[in-house]
Structures are given as structure tokens and as C-alpha cells.
Design a protein around this motif. Structure first.
Motif, mmCIF file in Angstrom:
data_model
loop_
_atom_site.group_PDB
_atom_site.id
_atom_site.type_symbol
_atom_site.label_atom_id
_atom_site.label_comp_id
_atom_site.label_asym_id
_atom_site.label_seq_id
_atom_site.Cartn_x
_atom_site.Cartn_y
_atom_site.Cartn_z
ATOM 1 N N HIS A 75 0.340 -1.078 -0.115
ATOM 2 C CA HIS A 75 0.132 -0.222 -0.221
ATOM 3 C C HIS A 75 1.120 1.251 0.089
ATOM 4 O O HIS A 75 0.130 1.952 0.100
ATOM 5 N N ALA B 258 1.383 1.774 -4.386
ATOM 6 C CA ALA B 258 -0.210 3.076 -4.758
ATOM 7 C C ALA B 258 -0.197 4.068 -5.225
ATOM 8 O O ALA B 258 -0.855 4.871 -5.758
ATOM 9 N N THR C 244 -12.602 10.245 -10.139
ATOM 10 C CA THR C 244 -12.699 9.199 -9.774
ATOM 11 C C THR C 244 -12.978 8.446 -8.105
ATOM 12 O O THR C 244 -11.289 9.037 -7.501
ATOM 13 N N PRO C 245 -13.267 7.993 -7.477
ATOM 14 C CA PRO C 245 -13.258 7.428 -6.672
ATOM 15 C C PRO C 245 -11.881 6.389 -6.405
ATOM 16 O O PRO C 245 -11.710 5.725 -7.266
ATOM 17 N N GLY C 246 -11.100 6.716 -4.883
ATOM 18 C CA GLY C 246 -10.349 5.503 -4.882
ATOM 19 C C GLY C 246 -9.236 6.594 -5.192
ATOM 20 O O GLY C 246 -7.990 5.283 -4.969
ATOM 21 N N THR D 212 -3.350 6.277 -5.357
ATOM 22 C CA THR D 212 -4.883 5.319 -5.060
ATOM 23 C C THR D 212 -5.393 5.426 -3.421
ATOM 24 O O THR D 212 -3.840 5.214 -2.774
ATOM 25 N N ALA D 213 -5.901 5.063 -2.963
ATOM 26 C CA ALA D 213 -6.566 5.097 -2.241
ATOM 27 C C ALA D 213 -5.805 3.330 -1.519
ATOM 28 O O ALA D 213 -5.149 2.431 -2.249
ATOM 29 N N GLY E 204 -5.450 -0.552 -0.892
ATOM 30 C CA GLY E 204 -6.155 -1.932 -1.240
ATOM 31 C C GLY E 204 -7.168 -1.581 -2.594
ATOM 32 O O GLY E 204 -8.141 -1.901 -2.768
ATOM 33 N N GLN E 205 -6.848 -0.770 -3.437
ATOM 34 C CA GLN E 205 -7.433 -0.270 -4.620
ATOM 35 C C GLN E 205 -6.554 0.530 -5.580
ATOM 36 O O GLN E 205 -5.411 1.023 -5.222
ATOM 37 N N ASP E 206 -7.181 0.224 -6.986
ATOM 38 C CA ASP E 206 -6.680 0.339 -7.849
ATOM 39 C C ASP E 206 -7.388 0.663 -8.889
ATOM 40 O O ASP E 206 -7.636 -0.320 -9.653
ATOM 41 N N PRO E 207 -8.508 1.644 -9.182
ATOM 42 C CA PRO E 207 -8.914 2.323 -10.270
ATOM 43 C C PRO E 207 -8.593 2.748 -11.258
ATOM 44 O O PRO E 207 -9.357 3.347 -12.371
ATOM 45 N N HIS F 135 1.939 1.339 -13.858
ATOM 46 C CA HIS F 135 1.788 0.866 -12.357
ATOM 47 C C HIS F 135 2.841 0.082 -11.264
ATOM 48 O O HIS F 135 2.931 -0.871 -12.355
#
Lengths: 222, 308
Positions: free
Chosen positions: B51, B55, B85-87, B125-126, B128-131, B150
């Protein structure tokens, strides 16, 4: 009461030795029976089966209405609490006092300590050892140890009482007192089997007898 | 009438002496504590690695000032999408100075400082998230040639390393538990053998299997609890020292990593040692006691089966 039908028993592991062959018996409630026969006749094996120390190799055993061969372990444990046994070697626990040895069956039944103390004092007074309650078994004579073993076997008023040579280490007066107690217990409904090869005591206290020889029943006479 | 001491003839203090078993269980608990600490530390580092560096995503937008497919410039359209975009926590466009500083070694080698450079956006990114993957077609549509990088190669390797360390710790705990169970079984069997005559007698007087097994299990459970407590206490100083040494790898800030510790203050210990590790140390004694209790129950009941 107990019933045996065509019971056989062999001991000795892989090299099996027949100790009892095809024994059938039916002893009703409140009966007294001598169990007679020479050494090696199978008396102790028969008592071991009746006291649930061993299981018969074949046949049907019913004790106090419980079919032993089919019973669950917990039911056998409950049944053992209704059977009193006086073993030939006494089987007293050397690291417990006389009081604790005699109290043992009542403690396993989770009786109250006050009740246990009352019962132990009463029975020990009867066997004449009320002053030896704090002694260890090894501090007692053979006759005293036998009286402690008898006290432990009868303290919970069993429905079936088994005794293997219970008068061996007793003098004549004590043997007489013991026989009187056995007859009194039988009158109160306890079924009693006493194994002995002491002909004198059998003649002095005549009663129905089961006679064994070489693992076979010679006769069951009354 | 005087009340007498309760005696049932099992004499468990003779059958199961109080020195041998607690010492062995303490040693097992100590080893288990170290293994569990290793597992918890590996888990913590895994979380940080996956993370942390992993991230950060880089978005390159070629021709940033060209018109986008809809309206406005490409870079404005891309930033607008990223911002909504959320995340995505932050989307920072590198300034010209930051970009040239980043590319200085290559630009200076070629000697060409007037190359058209793409705009570079650093996206955080937050946890645990991969938007980004589902976003790529939209970005492509408004800014053809857009590139999303990434850099997860290292974080994936570190995560795999952490996972294997956790697996090793779990294996070590299982081995320690197996040895502990074997030790308890051996001690119980020795105790049963020592008191076999008394057990046979009370069995013939009508004692239930549950009673005999319960008496042995209570004794062993208590000894194992004491042993587990000893093992936990013995492991505590070592875990404190290890946690202190590992602070540079686990602390969130440099200040935390280098902060002096007042060892006389137990509250300071809680700041050094991960909370999961403290809970594990607290849970170890009851777990040892329960393991001893269950193992003894099963061992005694199996042994009693030889009696009719």
C-alpha cells in the motif's frame, strides 16, 4: 441379582487360556451364595466378570438388570457404583489414610462431606477400627487391612456384594461378625457371593453354593 | 464433625509434577511467541509495501495542450476525470521544473532541452484499491496515446517475500504446537502409568471416564497455563528489543523511527510493539492452557479405553 448364560472367559493375551467354560447361573435378589472350588477353579475369574473388571469372552451377562455386554461405558460406571467388591489383595491405596480409603466410593458419588464422615465413622466402629482412621494401610496388620477393605465395600450398601476370601486374615470372632453382617445385608436385599476354599467356615455357616472346577460349573446347589 | 481434606487417590501432584511440564510449555510458548511475532511483522511490512510504493501510478499525457476529444485541453480533461474518480486520493501534475529535474540525466546527455515533453501526473490511490485499469479506455478516448504506468513489480516481489515469511512463521507455530502436544501426551501417559493402580481402583468403584480425564486435564491445563504465562513473559523483553530495532522499517514517520524510548514506562512499550503482538502475548497463556487441557482429555480417555 444377576444372570449368566453360557458364559466363557479366557485370559492370557495371544496364548489364550480358558478360565471359565459355559457357565450358566441365575441368582435372585437378596440371596447369599458361597463360591467354592480349589485354586485355579475359576472363582476369581467369575468374580472379575461379576465385578465388571473383565468382560466375558462369550455368553450373556446380566447384572442388576443391565445387559453388560451391550451397555455403554457410562452405564457400566453407574452399575459399578451398585456393586461392592472385597478383593483378596484388599487394593487399599497406600498414600491415603484409612478414612480416605473407606470414604473413596462415597466421594466418587459426590456425597456431602458431613454425610461421608458420619458413614465412615459408623462403619469403622462396626469393624472395630474407629481409632485407626488416620493410619496408612501399610501401618495396619493383614486382618486390619481386610476389615478396612470390607468397610469400603459395604459403606455404600451395594445391591451386589462380591467377596474373594474375605475371612482369610480374620480370626474366628471377626469372621463370625462378618458372616452375621453378610446375612443381615442379604436380608435387606443385597445379593452376596463369597468365594472361599475354607471348608470349615462353609460348614459353620451353611448356605447355597456354586462349585467350580477347572473353569466348569460342577454344581449349583441350594 | 471435622471436615477432612478431599482425596480421591489420584495424587496428581505425584503423577504430574509441577516443575517439568510448565518449563517445557514455557519454552514452547517462547518459541511460538517469536514465530508469531515474525509472522505479524511480515504481515505489517507486506501491508506497507503493497500500500506504499505500489500505490503510486504515473499517468503520461502526450501533447497536453492539444485540444481534447470533447472540449478544453487534454491535460485539463484528464485531470478532471482523475479528480472525480473514487479511490484516487491525489493527482499531482509535475511542474516543468520537477519534470526537467527528473529527466535531467537524459536531457543533459542529449543536450537537447527543447524536446516536447508529455505532462506527467503522479496519482496516489487509496490502500487496497486500483481504479486505474477501468479508467484507461476513458483517458484514451479524450487523450489518445495516454500511458498509465503502475510500478508494481517490486511491490509484488516484496509482497511475495512477506507472504513466504508469514507461511514460514505459520509453519514454525504449527511445529511448536505439535511438539507441545507430544510433550503433554508423553507427560500425561507417564502420569497415568505412575497412578495406574489408583486409576484402576477408582474406575472399579464407579468413577466415570469424564471424572478421571477431567481431573488430569484440570491439572495439566493449569500447569500449561502457568508455562504459557512464563513463556509470554520471557518473550516480552526480546520482542520489545526486536520491535525497537525494527522501528525504522515499520514507523510511519522518521521522527517515530528515531524517537528515544523510556523503557521504564510500560505505556511506551505499547507504542513500540504492534498491538497485534501484544494481544498475541496475552492470548498465548490461555491458548497453551486450552491445548494442554484438550490434549490431556483425549489422551486420558484413550488410555481408559483399555479398562473394561
Amino acid at each position: 441379582m444377576f444372570r449368566l448364560h453360557d458364559v466363557s472367559y479366557a485370559h492370557g493375551g495371544s496364548a489364550r487360556v480358558a478360565a471359565l467354560s459355559h457357565i450358566s447361573l441365575d441368582v435372585p435378589q437378596g440371596e447369599f451364595r458361597w463360591l467354592l472350588g480349589p485354586s485355579g477353579a475359576g472363582k476369581s475369574s467369575l468374580l472379575s466378570i461379576l465385578s465388571l473388571e473383565v468382560q466375558a469372552s462369550a455368553g450373556m451377562v446380566e447384572i442388576l438388570g443391565v445387559p453388560v455386554m451391550q451397555a455403554r461405558r457410562s452405564n457400566l460406571a453407574r452399575l459399578r457404583r451398585r456393586i461392592g467388591t472385597v478383593w483378596q489383595d484388599f487394593r487399599l491405596l497406600p498414600d491415603l489414610s484409612v478414612f480416605d480409603n473407606v470414604a473413596l466410593p462415597l466421594r466418587l458419588q459426590h456425597r456431602a462431606e458431613d454425610e461421608i464422615a458420619h458413614e465412615v465413622h459408623a462403619i469403622m466402629k462396626w469393624v472395630g477400627l474407629e481409632n485407626r482412621l488416620d493410619a496408612r494401610p501399610l501401618q495396619l496388620s493383614g486382618g486390619e487391612q481386610q476389615r478396612v477393605a470390607i468397610a469400603r465395600a459395604v459403606i455404600y450398601r451395594p445391591a451386589l456384594l462380591l467377596a474373594d476370601e474375605p475371612t482369610n486374615a480374620l480370626d474366628e470372632r471377626q469372621a463370625g461378625r462378618l458372616m452375621a453382617m453378610f446375612h443381615r445385608l442379604a436380608e435387606l436385599g443385597t445379593t452376596i457371593v463369597v468365594a472361599t476354599h475354607n471348608d470349615a467356615i462353609v460348614e459353620k455357616y451353611p448356605a447355597p453354593a456354586i462349585e467350580l472346577a477347572h473353569g466348569h460349573m460342577v454344581r449349583d446347589y441350594r | 464433625m471435622a471436615r477432612r481434606r478431599y482425596h480421591d487417590g489420584l495424587a496428581l501432584h505425584q503423577a504430574l509434577p509441577g516443575q517439568f511440564l510448565p518449563f517445557l510449555v514455557a519454552a514452547m510458548s517462547f518459541l511460538a511467541a517469536l514465530a508469531l511475532a515474525g509472522g505479524i511483522a511480515a504481515h505489517g511490512l507486506s501491508q506497507r509495501w503493497t500500500h506504499g510504493a505500489g500505490a503510486v501510478t504515473t499517468v503520461q499525457v502526450p501533447g497536453p495542450d492539444d485540444p481534447a476529444a470533447g472540449s478544453g485541453t487534454r491535460i485539463a480533461a484528464v485531470q478532471d476525470i482523475l479528480a472525480h474518480t473514487p479511490g484516487i486520493i491525489t493527482a499531482h501534475r509535475l511542474s516543468d521544473a520537477e519534470l526537467r529535474s527528473l529527466l535531467a540525466p537524459w536531457i543533459e546527455q542529449t543536450g537537447d532541452a527543447s524536446l516536447p515533453l508529455p505532462a506527467v501526473i503522479e496519482v496516489h490511490t487509496a490502500a487496497g484499491q486500483d481504479p486505474m485499469p477501468p479508467l484507461l479506455p476513458r483517458l484514451e478516448a479524450i487523450a489518445p496515446g495516454v500511458m498509465v504506468e503502475h510500478d508494481s513489480v517490486w511491490s509484488d516481489r516484496l509482497a511475495a517475500l512477506a507472504a513466504s515469511l508469514q507461511a514460514c512463521a505459520l509453519l514454525a507455530v504449527l511445529i511448536v504446537m505439535t511438539v507441545a502436544v507430544c510433550v503433554v501426551m508423553a507427560a500425561t501417559r507417564a502420569g497415568l502409568q505412575t497412578r495406574r493402580q489408583a486409576i484402576a481402583l477408582i474406575h472399579s468403584l464407579g468413577a466415570m471416564d469424564s471424572y478421571i480425564a477431567g481431573r488430569f486435564a484440570s491439572r495439566v491445563g493449569l500447569l500449561a497455563l502457568v508455562g504459557g504465562l512464563g513463556g509470554s513473559l520471557a518473550a516480552l523483553p526480546m520482542l520489545l528489543a526486536m520491535s525497537h530495532l525494527a522501528a525504522p522499517f515499520s514507523a510511519v514517520t522518521d521522527a517515530q523511527a528515531t524517537a528515544p524510548v523510556d523503557w521504564r514506562d510500560p505505556r511506551a512499550w505499547a507504542d513500540i510493539v504492534p498491538h497485534a503482538l501484544l494481544w498475541m502475548l496475552l492470548a498465548l497463556p490461555p491458548a497453551a492452557g486450552m491445548t494442554g487441557w484438550v490434549t490431556t482429555q483425549l489422551t486420558v480417555r484413550a488410555w481408559l479405553r483399555r479398562l473394561p
